[in-house]
Design a protein around this motif. Structure first.
Motif, PDB file in Angstrom:
ATOM      1  N   ILE A 247       0.420  -1.219   0.192  1.00 14.11           N
ATOM      2  CA  ILE A 247       0.312  -0.353   0.188  1.00 14.11           C
ATOM      3  C   ILE A 247       0.955   1.045   0.069  1.00 14.11           C
ATOM      4  N   PRO A 248       1.790   1.216   0.521  1.00 19.65           N
ATOM      5  CA  PRO A 248       2.951   2.347   1.006  1.00 19.65           C
ATOM      6  C   PRO A 248       3.159   2.548  -0.600  1.00 19.65           C
ATOM      7  N   SER A 249       4.010   2.113  -1.110  1.00 22.05           N
ATOM      8  CA  SER A 249       3.887   2.418  -2.438  1.00 22.05           C
ATOM      9  C   SER A 249       3.116   2.891  -4.070  1.00 22.05           C
ATOM     10  N   ILE A 250       2.038   2.155  -3.573  1.00 19.20           N
ATOM     11  CA  ILE A 250       0.792   2.163  -4.749  1.00 19.20           C
ATOM     12  C   ILE A 250       0.173   3.920  -3.584  1.00 19.20           C
ATOM     13  N   TYR A 251       0.388   4.404  -2.110  1.00 17.29           N
ATOM     14  CA  TYR A 251      -0.489   5.674  -2.127  1.00 17.29           C
ATOM     15  C   TYR A 251       0.268   6.137  -2.527  1.00 17.29           C
ATOM     16  N   LYS A 252       1.468   6.448  -3.240  1.00 19.42           N
ATOM     17  CA  LYS A 252       2.555   6.873  -3.585  1.00 19.42           C
ATOM     18  C   LYS A 252       2.111   7.075  -4.967  1.00 19.42           C
ATOM     19  N   GLU A 253       2.373   6.254  -5.635  1.00 19.17           N
ATOM     20  CA  GLU A 253       1.283   6.726  -6.694  1.00 19.17           C
ATOM     21  C   GLU A 253       0.538   6.960  -7.269  1.00 19.17           C
ATOM     22  N   MET A 254      -0.493   6.830  -6.614  1.00 20.92           N
ATOM     23  CA  MET A 254      -1.597   7.822  -6.175  1.00 20.92           C
ATOM     24  C   MET A 254      -1.657   8.694  -6.408  1.00 20.92           C
ATOM     25  N   VAL A 255      -1.201   9.226  -5.327  1.00 20.39           N
ATOM     26  CA  VAL A 255      -0.545  11.000  -5.454  1.00 20.39           C
ATOM     27  C   VAL A 255      -0.327  11.775  -6.321  1.00 20.39           C
ATOM     28  N   GLU A 256       1.280  11.131  -6.859  1.00 20.06           N
ATOM     29  CA  GLU A 256       1.438  11.587  -7.650  1.00 20.06           C
ATOM     30  C   GLU A 256       1.356  11.361  -8.946  1.00 20.06           C
ATOM     31  N   VAL A 257       0.204  10.701  -9.138  1.00 16.75           N
ATOM     32  CA  VAL A 257      -0.588  10.753 -10.594  1.00 16.75           C
ATOM     33  C   VAL A 257      -1.257  11.760 -10.739  1.00 16.75           C
ATOM     34  N   MET A 258      -2.208  12.171  -9.823  1.00 15.65           N
ATOM     35  CA  MET A 258      -2.903  13.076  -8.932  1.00 15.65           C
ATOM     36  C   MET A 258      -2.180  14.434  -9.559  1.00 15.65           C
ATOM     37  N   ASP A 259      -1.091  14.088  -8.921  1.00 14.31           N
ATOM     38  CA  ASP A 259       0.047  15.745  -9.129  1.00 14.31           C
ATOM     39  C   ASP A 259       0.673  16.361 -10.681  1.00 14.31           C
ATOM     40  N   GLU A 260       0.555  15.240 -11.434  1.00 10.26           N
ATOM     41  CA  GLU A 260       1.188  15.093 -12.570  1.00 10.26           C
ATOM     42  C   GLU A 260       0.007  15.696 -13.501  1.00 10.26           C
ATOM     43  N   GLY A 261      -1.275  14.660 -13.063  1.00 11.32           N
ATOM     44  CA  GLY A 261      -2.854  15.563 -13.931  1.00 11.32           C
ATOM     45  C   GLY A 261      -3.396  16.874 -13.131  1.00 11.32           C
ATOM     46  N   ILE A 262      -2.352  17.607 -12.594  1.00  8.68           N
ATOM     47  CA  ILE A 262      -2.995  18.702 -11.791  1.00  8.68           C
ATOM     48  C   ILE A 262      -1.947  19.642 -13.298  1.00  8.68           C
ATOM     49  N   GLY A 263      -0.745  19.033 -13.126  1.00 10.96           N
ATOM     50  CA  GLY A 263       0.443  19.638 -14.576  1.00 10.96           C
ATOM     51  C   GLY A 263      -0.172  19.561 -15.436  1.00 10.96           C
ATOM     52  N   LYS A 264      -0.588  18.437 -15.583  1.00 12.46           N
ATOM     53  CA  LYS A 264      -1.480  18.786 -17.058  1.00 12.46           C
ATOM     54  C   LYS A 264      -2.369  19.987 -17.444  1.00 12.46           C
ATOM     55  N   THR A 265      -3.287  19.930 -16.590  1.00  8.09           N
ATOM     56  CA  THR A 265      -4.560  21.050 -16.229  1.00  8.09           C
ATOM     57  C   THR A 265      -3.501  22.558 -16.084  1.00  8.09           C
ATOM     58  N   ILE A 266      -2.429  22.298 -15.670  1.00 12.50           N
ATOM     59  CA  ILE A 266      -2.430  24.046 -15.124  1.00 12.50           C
ATOM     60  C   ILE A 266      -2.073  24.406 -17.255  1.00 12.50           C
ATOM     61  N   GLN A 267      -1.281  22.920 -17.369  1.00 11.36           N
ATOM     62  CA  GLN A 267      -0.288  23.617 -18.983  1.00 11.36           C
ATOM     63  C   GLN A 267      -1.693  23.630 -20.107  1.00 11.36           C
ATOM     64  N   ALA A 268      -2.849  23.201 -19.633  1.00 15.43           N
ATOM     65  CA  ALA A 268      -4.144  23.902 -20.864  1.00 15.43           C
ATOM     66  C   ALA A 268      -4.340  24.903 -20.727  1.00 15.43           C
ATOM     67  N   LEU A 269      -4.124  25.534 -18.884  1.00 14.76           N
ATOM     68  CA  LEU A 269      -4.915  26.402 -19.246  1.00 14.76           C
ATOM     69  C   LEU A 269      -3.918  27.685 -19.697  1.00 14.76           C
ATOM     70  N   LYS A 270      -2.329  27.258 -19.668  1.00 16.10           N
ATOM     71  CA  LYS A 270      -1.735  27.995 -20.828  1.00 16.10           C
ATOM     72  C   LYS A 270      -1.680  28.153 -22.195  1.00 16.10           C
ATOM     73  N   GLU A 271      -2.266  26.700 -22.365  1.00 15.65           N
ATOM     74  CA  GLU A 271      -2.031  26.542 -23.453  1.00 15.65           C
ATOM     75  C   GLU A 271      -3.305  27.878 -24.141  1.00 15.65           C
TER      76      GLU A 271
END
Length: 447
Positions: A247-271
């Motif tokens: 679970i700890p390694s899964i949990y880490k990836e789950m948060v980081e995938v969400m953060d990755e998506g937030i980065g893509k959302t910010i990039q869409a606003l910039k585009e």
């Protein structure tokens, strides 16, 4: 047609068009609210986590405002969401506890409540929501009936990240008010829909700003990576167990995938050229469970100690704020409705708004007015008055009281109730009055 009438119609049409164009020319901001699920106070790297890496949230914090005393209105999912979307203490809305998949399939946030989306629509905004609703399972409580033009996501507390099945074995992936399942990892789907919405609702093309609500499932269980197998099936309650050591390694990836998506959302606003003109709010709906990170705070999700409600929160508005600041003032989820409306020059239309606007604090660093704030979950409650926090736990016919000074004891290790009996009495009376007021005449759909 009478020439005067014809001329009047032309003037009226030009005036309406001019007003619509002016809303864009005046840079009326877009608003994007991103809510994590069960993310604790220490759960991202800008709040001290040394294992989970969240560079996109860190960037928002570094260039915006990071809160150190932000609290979810509830210690669990539904209450915080009810408070956030109405600007009220959730008890006024009847949502004092979790609207569960097992016992509350016919109840939800009353349609008589005025939601944040309904407020924004009154002022010319397009409104979209993609992700977790958790304010009613039945169609009559669907987000599309509560101000959102578009909704894709789930209405329960959590779904299998791949199969989109809730805890009781019901398929729970909606397009509007209809079940319409699709392939995809929940976190990625929420991100993808958010990006599509941003690009399809470019204010330069639509003439209207947008309000986008992205309540993520991550990092709430079930614990699944992008590559993991399905853990639930339709018609069967329960979830296939995951090896606890993984679970700890899964949990880490789950948060980081969400953060990755937030980065893509910010990039869409910039585009689309709207990043500078977009307010982005990030927060969690309550503290973490034992698999997450609440920093040095006491206890976890579901608790009246700080670990249950003090959560990470970030405010970004590049057009107005371009240097990182830290806000140490007490803020709650319910404050966002009046604050966001104030930032577009409007006020809430609903009566009994409990949240306050923190606009001046955000833009100019001014001090918020002194106020007492209250919290209740099940048989536990607290009142916060300045640095003092009185906790009340109902135990049969007796009430256990604990008093902490958070300025010197943020970990809540030293109960000072025996040292300050008069303060305990005064705060207990305030808490009792508040509880009576917010519950009076309210039909609680979930406690």
């Amino acid at each position: 047609m009478n020439k005067f009438i014809y001329f009047s119609l032309i003037v009226l049409l030009c005036s309406c068009k001019e007003k619509q164009n002016n809303r864009v020319e005046k840079h009326l901001p877009n608003v994007v609210v991103i809510m994590a699920d069960d993310l604790g106070y220490g759960g991202i790297s800008s709040y001290g986590d040394t294992i989970v890496q969240t560079p996109n949230l860190d960037m928002l914090a570094a260039n915006g405002i990071k809160f150190t005393d932000f609290h979810s209105n509830g210690a669990v999912c539904s209450p915080t969401r009810a408070a956030f979307i109405t600007g009220k203490y959730q008890q006024r809305t009847g949502v004092g506890g979790v609207i569960t998949a097992k016992s509350h399939r016919d109840v939800g946030l009353g349609l008589g409540e005025t939601t944040m989306a309904e407020e924004f629509k009154k002022h010319g905004y397009n409104c979209g929501m993609f992700g977790k609703w958790h304010l009613g399972y039945a169609k009559e409580f669907n987000p599309t009936l509560q101000g959102f033009d578009e909704f894709t996501g789930f209405v329960s507390g959590n779904v299998d990240y791949h199969a989109h099945i809730d805890q009781e074995g019901y398929l729970d992936w909606w397009n509007g008010a209809e079940i319409n399942n699709e392939k995809g990892y929940t976190t990625d789907l929420i991100t993808d829909y958010g990006i599509k919405y941003i690009k399809a609702n470019n204010p330069k093309e639509t003439g209207k700003p947008f309000f986008l609500y992205l309540p993520h499932e991550a990092p709430h269980g079930p614990y699944q990576r992008r590559v993991d197998s399905i853990l639930r099936k339709v018609g069967t309650a329960g979830t296939k167990q995951v090896n606890k050591d993984s679970i700890p390694s899964i949990y880490k990836e789950m948060v980081e995938v969400m953060d990755e998506g937030i980065g893509k959302t910010i990039q869409a606003l910039k585009e689309i050229g709207e990043y500078e003109n977009t307010i982005v709010v990030f927060m969690s709906d309550n503290g973490a469970n034992r698999y997450g990170n609440n920093g040095s705070l006491r206890d976890f999700k579901g608790s009246v100690y700080e670990g249950g409600s003090r959560v990470p929160a970030i405010f970004s508005y590049p057009e107005k704020i371009n240097q990182g600041r830290v806000n140490h003032q007490l803020v709650l989820s319910m404050d966002w409705l009046p604050t966001l409306l104030d930032l577009i020059g409007e006020q809430p239309s609903s009566p009994n708004i409990d949240g306050i606007s923190i606009k001046e604090s955000l833009l100019h660093g001014t001090e918020l007015p002194q106020r007492d704030v209250f919290f209740e979950y099940a048989n536990k409650s607290f009142v916060r008055s300045g640095d003092w926090k009185l906790i009340r736990v109902e135990q049969g016919n007796e009430n256990k009281m604990e008093l902490y000074n958070l300025s010197s004891d943020l970990q809540e290790k030293h109960d000072r109730s025996a040292d300050y009996p008069e303060l305990v009495k005064a705060l207990a009376e305030k808490l009792a009055r508040w509880k009576k007021e917010v519950h009076e005449g309210v039909n609680m759909v979930a406690e």
